[in-house]
Design a protein around this motif. Structure first.
Motif, PDB file in Angstrom:
ATOM      1  N   SER A  33      -1.320   6.257  15.716  1.00 34.15           N
ATOM      2  CA  SER A  33      -2.360   6.293  16.314  1.00 34.15           C
ATOM      3  C   SER A  33      -3.484   5.802  15.136  1.00 34.15           C
ATOM      4  CB  SER A  33      -2.996   7.617  16.893  1.00 34.15           C
ATOM      5  OG  SER A  33      -2.933   8.404  15.863  1.00 34.15           O
ATOM      6  N   MET A  34      -3.118   6.108  13.926  1.00 38.70           N
ATOM      7  CA  MET A  34      -4.077   5.572  12.803  1.00 38.70           C
ATOM      8  C   MET A  34      -4.257   4.039  12.763  1.00 38.70           C
ATOM      9  SD  MET A  34      -5.512   7.786  10.692  1.00 38.70           S
ATOM     10  CE  MET A  34      -6.075   7.734   8.986  1.00 38.70           C
ATOM     11  N   LEU A  35      -5.308   3.434  12.536  1.00 38.24           N
ATOM     12  CA  LEU A  35      -5.697   2.378  12.291  1.00 38.24           C
ATOM     13  C   LEU A  35      -6.740   2.010  11.164  1.00 38.24           C
ATOM     14  CD1 LEU A  35      -6.789   1.981  15.984  1.00 38.24           C
ATOM     15  CD2 LEU A  35      -4.918   0.714  14.864  1.00 38.24           C
ATOM     16  N   LEU A  36      -6.156   2.358   9.817  1.00 40.18           N
ATOM     17  CA  LEU A  36      -6.983   2.003   8.570  1.00 40.18           C
ATOM     18  C   LEU A  36      -6.695   2.038   7.069  1.00 40.18           C
ATOM     19  CD1 LEU A  36     -10.170   3.902   8.339  1.00 40.18           C
ATOM     20  CD2 LEU A  36      -9.220   2.800   6.761  1.00 40.18           C
ATOM     21  N   THR A  37      -7.111   2.163   6.325  1.00 44.82           N
ATOM     22  CA  THR A  37      -7.585   2.739   4.999  1.00 44.82           C
ATOM     23  C   THR A  37      -8.193   1.703   3.876  1.00 44.82           C
ATOM     24  OG1 THR A  37      -5.883   4.280   4.577  1.00 44.82           O
ATOM     25  CG2 THR A  37      -6.772   3.434   2.793  1.00 44.82           C
ATOM     26  N   GLY A  79     -20.747  -6.958  -1.116  1.00 40.60           N
ATOM     27  CA  GLY A  79     -19.395  -7.584  -1.597  1.00 40.60           C
ATOM     28  C   GLY A  79     -18.348  -6.702  -0.879  1.00 40.60           C
ATOM     29  N   SER A  80     -17.432  -7.577  -0.317  1.00 41.88           N
ATOM     30  CA  SER A  80     -16.069  -7.043   0.571  1.00 41.88           C
ATOM     31  C   SER A  80     -15.133  -7.844   0.222  1.00 41.88           C
ATOM     32  CB  SER A  80     -16.668  -6.674   1.756  1.00 41.88           C
ATOM     33  OG  SER A  80     -15.672  -5.894   2.495  1.00 41.88           O
ATOM     34  N   ASP A  81     -13.919  -7.291   0.299  1.00 42.03           N
ATOM     35  CA  ASP A  81     -12.519  -8.029   0.638  1.00 42.03           C
ATOM     36  C   ASP A  81     -12.245  -7.998   2.012  1.00 42.03           C
ATOM     37  OD1 ASP A  81     -10.086  -9.128   0.664  1.00 42.03           O
ATOM     38  OD2 ASP A  81      -9.285  -7.739  -0.427  1.00 42.03           O
ATOM     39  N   ILE A  82     -12.650  -9.131   2.850  1.00 42.74           N
ATOM     40  CA  ILE A  82     -12.652  -8.903   4.209  1.00 42.74           C
ATOM     41  C   ILE A  82     -11.185  -9.377   4.763  1.00 42.74           C
ATOM     42  CG2 ILE A  82     -13.833  -9.619   6.374  1.00 42.74           C
ATOM     43  CD1 ILE A  82     -16.399 -10.278   4.796  1.00 42.74           C
ATOM     44  N   ALA A  83     -10.241  -8.509   4.048  1.00 45.72           N
ATOM     45  CA  ALA A  83      -8.664  -9.196   4.667  1.00 45.72           C
ATOM     46  C   ALA A  83      -7.844  -7.759   4.617  1.00 45.72           C
ATOM     47  CB  ALA A  83      -8.232 -10.082   3.839  1.00 45.72           C
ATOM     48  N   TYR A  84      -8.687  -6.830   5.200  1.00 47.13           N
ATOM     49  CA  TYR A  84      -8.049  -5.179   4.731  1.00 47.13           C
ATOM     50  C   TYR A  84      -8.044  -4.599   6.270  1.00 47.13           C
ATOM     51  CZ  TYR A  84      -6.386  -1.887   1.670  1.00 47.13           C
ATOM     52  OH  TYR A  84      -5.547  -0.739   0.949  1.00 47.13           O
ATOM     53  N   PRO A  85      -7.420  -4.958   7.317  1.00 47.86           N
ATOM     54  CA  PRO A  85      -7.650  -4.443   8.592  1.00 47.86           C
ATOM     55  C   PRO A  85      -7.027  -3.012   8.498  1.00 47.86           C
ATOM     56  CG  PRO A  85      -5.793  -5.929   8.561  1.00 47.86           C
ATOM     57  CD  PRO A  85      -6.518  -6.119   7.250  1.00 47.86           C
ATOM     58  N   PRO A  86      -7.508  -1.937   9.258  1.00 47.63           N
ATOM     59  CA  PRO A  86      -8.729  -2.005  10.160  1.00 47.63           C
ATOM     60  C   PRO A  86     -10.044  -1.700   9.424  1.00 47.63           C
ATOM     61  CG  PRO A  86      -7.717   0.061  10.339  1.00 47.63           C
ATOM     62  CD  PRO A  86      -6.941  -0.728   9.033  1.00 47.63           C
ATOM     63  N   VAL A  87     -10.073  -1.669   7.896  1.00 49.64           N
ATOM     64  CA  VAL A  87     -11.328  -1.325   7.341  1.00 49.64           C
ATOM     65  C   VAL A  87     -12.390  -2.658   7.243  1.00 49.64           C
ATOM     66  CG1 VAL A  87     -12.425  -0.548   5.149  1.00 49.64           C
ATOM     67  CG2 VAL A  87      -9.896   0.040   5.704  1.00 49.64           C
ATOM     68  N   GLU A  88     -11.835  -3.734   7.183  1.00 54.03           N
ATOM     69  CA  GLU A  88     -12.661  -4.892   7.194  1.00 54.03           C
ATOM     70  C   GLU A  88     -11.868  -6.029   7.429  1.00 54.03           C
ATOM     71  OE1 GLU A  88     -12.288  -3.272   3.534  1.00 54.03           O
ATOM     72  OE2 GLU A  88     -14.469  -3.036   4.052  1.00 54.03           O
ATOM     73  N   ALA A 252      -0.664   2.116   8.040  1.00 50.74           N
ATOM     74  CA  ALA A 252      -0.248   2.513   9.477  1.00 50.74           C
ATOM     75  C   ALA A 252      -0.816   1.382  10.456  1.00 50.74           C
ATOM     76  CB  ALA A 252      -1.199   3.825   9.907  1.00 50.74           C
ATOM     77  N   TYR A 253      -1.850   0.626  10.221  1.00 52.29           N
ATOM     78  CA  TYR A 253      -2.549  -0.488  11.198  1.00 52.29           C
ATOM     79  C   TYR A 253      -1.165  -1.444  10.999  1.00 52.29           C
ATOM     80  CZ  TYR A 253      -5.631  -3.692  13.163  1.00 52.29           C
ATOM     81  OH  TYR A 253      -6.251  -4.686  13.851  1.00 52.29           O
ATOM     82  N   ALA A 254      -0.728  -1.721   9.836  1.00 48.55           N
ATOM     83  CA  ALA A 254       0.037  -3.052   9.708  1.00 48.55           C
ATOM     84  C   ALA A 254       1.546  -2.433  10.536  1.00 48.55           C
ATOM     85  CB  ALA A 254       0.377  -3.089   8.092  1.00 48.55           C
ATOM     86  N   VAL A 255       1.844  -1.251  10.243  1.00 49.79           N
ATOM     87  CA  VAL A 255       3.101  -0.738  11.011  1.00 49.79           C
ATOM     88  C   VAL A 255       2.962  -0.807  12.457  1.00 49.79           C
ATOM     89  CG1 VAL A 255       4.339   1.201  11.585  1.00 49.79           C
ATOM     90  CG2 VAL A 255       3.911   0.614   9.157  1.00 49.79           C
ATOM     91  N   GLN A 265       7.906  -0.293   8.412  1.00 50.93           N
ATOM     92  CA  GLN A 265       7.898   1.200   8.904  1.00 50.93           C
ATOM     93  C   GLN A 265       7.351   1.927   7.481  1.00 50.93           C
ATOM     94  OE1 GLN A 265      12.103   1.864   9.531  1.00 50.93           O
ATOM     95  NE2 GLN A 265      12.526   2.250   7.097  1.00 50.93           N
ATOM     96  N   ILE A 266       6.484   2.851   7.673  1.00 49.17           N
ATOM     97  CA  ILE A 266       6.176   3.724   6.609  1.00 49.17           C
ATOM     98  C   ILE A 266       7.237   4.764   6.044  1.00 49.17           C
ATOM     99  CG2 ILE A 266       4.799   5.783   5.990  1.00 49.17           C
ATOM    100  CD1 ILE A 266       2.333   4.524   7.600  1.00 49.17           C
ATOM    101  N   VAL A 267       7.519   4.758   4.886  1.00 45.58           N
ATOM    102  CA  VAL A 267       8.543   5.619   4.422  1.00 45.58           C
ATOM    103  C   VAL A 267       7.790   6.900   3.267  1.00 45.58           C
ATOM    104  CG1 VAL A 267      10.221   4.048   4.480  1.00 45.58           C
ATOM    105  CG2 VAL A 267       8.853   4.006   2.390  1.00 45.58           C
ATOM    106  N   GLY A 268       8.407   8.017   3.611  1.00 44.97           N
ATOM    107  CA  GLY A 268       7.957   8.850   2.395  1.00 44.97           C
ATOM    108  C   GLY A 268       6.318   9.575   2.829  1.00 44.97           C
ATOM    109  N   GLU A 269       5.870  10.131   1.917  1.00 45.68           N
ATOM    110  CA  GLU A 269       4.987  10.781   1.962  1.00 45.68           C
ATOM    111  C   GLU A 269       3.498  10.201   1.739  1.00 45.68           C
ATOM    112  OE1 GLU A 269       5.499  14.625  -0.082  1.00 45.68           O
ATOM    113  OE2 GLU A 269       6.333  15.412   1.941  1.00 45.68           O
ATOM    114  N   GLN A 270       2.473  10.391   2.272  1.00 44.64           N
ATOM    115  CA  GLN A 270       1.132   9.765   1.917  1.00 44.64           C
ATOM    116  C   GLN A 270       0.849  10.704   0.752  1.00 44.64           C
ATOM    117  OE1 GLN A 270      -3.503   9.401   3.622  1.00 44.64           O
ATOM    118  NE2 GLN A 270      -1.914  10.256   4.888  1.00 44.64           N
ATOM    119  N   VAL A 271       0.101   9.823  -0.489  1.00 40.47           N
ATOM    120  CA  VAL A 271      -0.164  10.530  -1.596  1.00 40.47           C
ATOM    121  C   VAL A 271      -1.545  10.129  -2.265  1.00 40.47           C
ATOM    122  CG1 VAL A 271       2.411  10.772  -2.290  1.00 40.47           C
ATOM    123  CG2 VAL A 271       0.805   8.829  -3.190  1.00 40.47           C
TER     124      VAL A 271
END
Length: 327
Positions: A33-37, A79-88, A252-255, A265-271
């Motif tokens: 359900s997470m869509l970002l970072t 200024g923004s890197d507009i290729a980082y879904p779902p952030v921008e 998570a959005y890419a997954v 797939q995401i592996v391991g823990e978020q750090v």
């Protein structure tokens, strides 16, 4: 699937140093359900500018808090890197959308200005602030002490005067692999002797470099750094790397979306959970403080909550706008 956060002891570069963090913040979310970072700046010649849709400037309660030159101009260059879904990112119609543009539009209502996003590569955004190419940088940029002080996180050498941050979100870093083929990777230590694809100048790249110092006989991590995160994903998808890494919401959005959810797939823990900050050049205190007041206003009036709920990232929401809260 629930991700937990582990605090690592690596020292982050300036995140997306400029190209992501160490602040143990509870960013725990369901990956599905997470869509970002984590990030971008502008060495690209294909410069694109787009304004957020802020409402009428009349009656904006905080317009008088802005520097007069910006208030008179009626816009803030971002200024923004507009290729980082779902952030921008760009939607199918080519419009800049995402968490950051939505927050910027809400800030614009308070300040009586439009936020004009200009696309660039992440690792040059801070330089763009120094040269006054932008008024702000807003690109899933992690607030770190190194960035605040203008220190290269790898060499620890002073490389600039640094920036101030107005913190507006919290996020951690994740590793992801091709779906069904994790190559035995469940942690950063498992990357030794393998290849990882990352975005250049991000915390993910910093962490991979820091892990290399500990690999020893297991062999070094081969790090392939790209201008943006989508290029890194493409490399992994094509089998050119064993893993990728980015901020958890982005991973998570890419997954969830890439290949209909069948690619990664995401592996391991978020750090390394830490705050995202809106970057402002040192000395531009009036603009920094106006942004802080506007962010506090949209947190208080509920607009901020609507945005993070819309994008499924309420777990990373902040309750107040802090200046330079990163470590």
């Amino acid at each position: 699937m629930t991700a937990s956060i582990t605090r690592k002891t690596t020292t982050p570069k300036t995140r997306k140093t400029l190209n992501s963090r160490i602040l143990a913040v509870g960013v725990v979310a369901v990956a599905g359900s997470m869509l970002l970072t984590a990030c971008g700046d502008q060495t690209n010649s294909s410069k694109k500018t787009e304004s957020t849709d802020s409402s009428s400037q009349a009656g904006a309660p905080l317009k008088d808090q802005l520097p007069k030159a910006i208030a008179d101009k009626g816009k803030i260059k971002v200024g923004s890197d507009i290729a980082y879904p779902p952030v921008e990112f760009k939607d199918s119609a080519g419009k800049t959308v995402g968490i950051d543009p939505d927050i910027a539009a809400a800030l614009g209502k308070q300040l009586g200005v439009t936020f004009e996003f200009e696309n660039g590569t992440f690792d040059t955004l801070i330089t763009g602030l120094r040269s006054k190419r932008y008024d702000l940088a807003m690109s899933a940029m992690t607030d770190t002490k190194d960035r605040q002080e203008g220190v290269d996180s790898e060499t620890k050498k002073k490389v600039g005067e640094g920036v101030d941050f107005v913190d507006y979100f919290t996020a951690g870093v994740s590793i992801y692999t091709k779906k069904g083929d994790d190559k035995g990777i469940a942690s950063w230590a498992d990357l030794c002797g393998k290849k990882i694809a990352v975005q250049r100048g991000t915390v993910s790249e910093d962490m991979a470099k820091a892990e290399n110092a500990k690999c020893g006989a297991k062999g070094k991590i081969t790090i392939e750094a790209f201008d943006n995160d989508l290029e890194a994903q493409t490399r992994l998808r094509a089998g050119g790397a064993d893993a990728g890494s980015s901020d958890f919401p982005v991973a998570a959005y890419a997954v969830k979306t890439s290949g209909g959810g069948n690619d990664f797939q995401i592996v391991g823990e978020q750090v390394e959970a830490a705050p995202y900050g809106i970057a402002v050049a040192k000395g531009n205190d009036q603009l920094r403080d106006a942004i802080q007041k506007a962010l506090d206003a949209i947190i208080k009036n509920g607009e901020y909550k609507k945005i993070v709920d819309k994008w499924g990232v309420s777990a990373g929401a902040v309750t107040e706008a802090k200046i330079n809260g990163g470590t």
